[in-house]
Write a protein that holds these residues in place. Structure first.
Motif, mmCIF file in Angstrom:
data_model
loop_
_atom_site.group_PDB
_atom_site.id
_atom_site.type_symbol
_atom_site.label_atom_id
_atom_site.label_comp_id
_atom_site.label_asym_id
_atom_site.label_seq_id
_atom_site.Cartn_x
_atom_site.Cartn_y
_atom_site.Cartn_z
ATOM 1 N N GLU A 203 40.727 25.034 32.691
ATOM 2 C CA GLU A 203 41.549 26.213 32.316
ATOM 3 C C GLU A 203 41.264 26.409 31.002
ATOM 4 O O GLU A 203 40.986 25.939 30.094
ATOM 5 C CB GLU A 203 43.087 25.689 32.331
ATOM 6 N N PRO A 204 40.754 28.051 30.654
ATOM 7 C CA PRO A 204 40.469 28.328 29.554
ATOM 8 C C PRO A 204 41.451 28.231 28.492
ATOM 9 O O PRO A 204 42.620 28.522 28.676
ATOM 10 C CB PRO A 204 40.023 29.717 29.903
ATOM 11 N N PHE A 205 40.965 28.158 27.410
ATOM 12 C CA PHE A 205 41.931 27.768 25.974
ATOM 13 C C PHE A 205 41.273 28.359 24.952
ATOM 14 O O PHE A 205 39.972 28.806 24.664
ATOM 15 C CB PHE A 205 42.284 26.587 25.862
ATOM 16 N N THR A 206 42.219 28.552 23.941
ATOM 17 C CA THR A 206 41.529 29.146 22.713
ATOM 18 C C THR A 206 41.440 28.219 21.591
ATOM 19 O O THR A 206 42.355 27.452 21.245
ATOM 20 C CB THR A 206 42.584 30.263 22.004
ATOM 21 N N ASP A 207 40.058 27.961 21.477
ATOM 22 C CA ASP A 207 39.632 26.735 20.549
ATOM 23 C C ASP A 207 39.721 27.337 19.164
ATOM 24 O O ASP A 207 38.607 27.827 18.485
ATOM 25 C CB ASP A 207 38.148 26.569 20.813
ATOM 26 N N THR A 208 40.959 27.137 18.605
ATOM 27 C CA THR A 208 41.219 27.717 17.140
ATOM 28 C C THR A 208 40.328 26.812 16.065
ATOM 29 O O THR A 208 39.912 27.517 15.255
ATOM 30 C CB THR A 208 42.538 27.660 16.776
ATOM 31 N N ASN A 209 40.293 25.621 16.184
ATOM 32 C CA ASN A 209 39.372 24.904 15.363
ATOM 33 C C ASN A 209 37.971 24.604 15.556
ATOM 34 O O ASN A 209 37.226 23.959 14.902
ATOM 35 C CB ASN A 209 39.955 23.490 14.953
ATOM 36 N N ASN B 43 51.403 24.830 36.245
ATOM 37 C CA ASN B 43 52.087 23.508 36.249
ATOM 38 C C ASN B 43 52.621 23.135 34.959
ATOM 39 O O ASN B 43 53.156 22.271 34.693
ATOM 40 C CB ASN B 43 51.229 22.453 36.728
ATOM 41 N N GLY B 44 52.266 23.997 33.877
ATOM 42 C CA GLY B 44 52.690 23.952 32.465
ATOM 43 C C GLY B 44 51.949 23.148 31.554
ATOM 44 O O GLY B 44 52.158 22.883 30.338
ATOM 45 N N ALA C 19 49.578 32.382 33.513
ATOM 46 C CA ALA C 19 50.256 32.501 32.208
ATOM 47 C C ALA C 19 49.635 32.109 31.205
ATOM 48 O O ALA C 19 49.012 31.109 31.210
ATOM 49 C CB ALA C 19 51.620 31.967 32.649
ATOM 50 N N THR C 20 49.991 32.539 29.786
ATOM 51 C CA THR C 20 49.299 31.923 28.653
ATOM 52 C C THR C 20 50.526 30.927 28.058
ATOM 53 O O THR C 20 51.514 31.345 27.946
ATOM 54 C CB THR C 20 49.100 33.027 27.476
ATOM 55 N N VAL C 21 50.077 29.710 27.581
ATOM 56 C CA VAL C 21 51.091 28.739 27.289
ATOM 57 C C VAL C 21 50.385 28.268 25.960
ATOM 58 O O VAL C 21 49.303 28.016 25.847
ATOM 59 C CB VAL C 21 50.866 27.398 28.326
#
Length: 196
Positions: free
Chosen positions: A104-110, A127-128, A192-194
């Motif tokens: 699942e794609p995510f925002t890699d802030t660090n 699934n949260g 959905a963005t979590v």
């Protein structure tokens, strides 16, 4: 008398071929058995891959998911014509589309390349939680993309595997990714963005 015998022995060439063969033969036999084992693995892999691709096509039609154990049995029967005493493990995972066969794609802030707590992600399977494999178990429905894997373990062809540091059994697997036929309206999961 001893000196003459030793000089004749040094000049004697009869039997040297047998000695050379005795030195070379074990190494040559080991190499040939290792090569034979590798070639058998390649052949078995191609038979398994072909059987899995055919099974995946059969699974993708309407009603295919209801016959998955029968279809898996056909893969096993086909492959057992090559290797009689193998064990098999089948797995099916389904996704809404080919693009979702990935973590699942995510925002890699660090910027560390790892999904950490608090970094937002797109919840592909609703699934949260973040999943490295967002697929659902099973064949899936109409127009779903199915990742079908069959893993096979069998005893090696030659008993010299331990001399090479190999296990006495070999495990191979074949995987294919196919889209089920559009025999009905596809049910998809809304993204959905979590941020947790």
């Amino acid at each position: 008398m001893t000196t003459g015998f030793l000089q004749r022995l040094q000049r004697e060439r009869h039997g040297s071929t047998i000695v050379e063969f005795a030195i070379i033969a074990p190494v040559m036999m080991l190499l040939m058995m290792g090569l034979g084992d590798l070639l058998f693995q390649i052949y078995t892999q191609s038979v398994l891959t072909g059987a899995v691709q055919k099974a995946a096509r059969d699974s993708g039609i309407e009603g295919g998911s209801a016959n998955s154990s029968t279809i898996d049995g056909i893969v096993q029967t086909t492959t057992r014509q090559v290797v009689h005493n193998a064990t098999f493990v089948a797995a099916r995972r389904n996704y809404d589309s080919f693009s979702k066969v990935a973590p699942e794609p995510f925002t890699d802030t660090n910027g560390d390349g790892v999904r950490n707590t608090g970094e937002c992600f797109t919840d592909v399977n609703a699934n949260g939680t973040w999943d490295s494999d967002p697929g659902k178990s099973g064949q899936g429905g109409a127009s779903a993309v199915t990742l079908y894997t069959m893993t096979m373990t069998y005893p090696r062809l030659f008993p010299v595997a331990r001399l090479f540091g190999w296990s006495s059994s070999q495990t191979i697997s074949a995987t294919t990714l196919l889209k089920n036929q559009p025999y009905a309206t596809q049910v998809t999961t809304a993204n959905a963005t979590v941020c947790t």
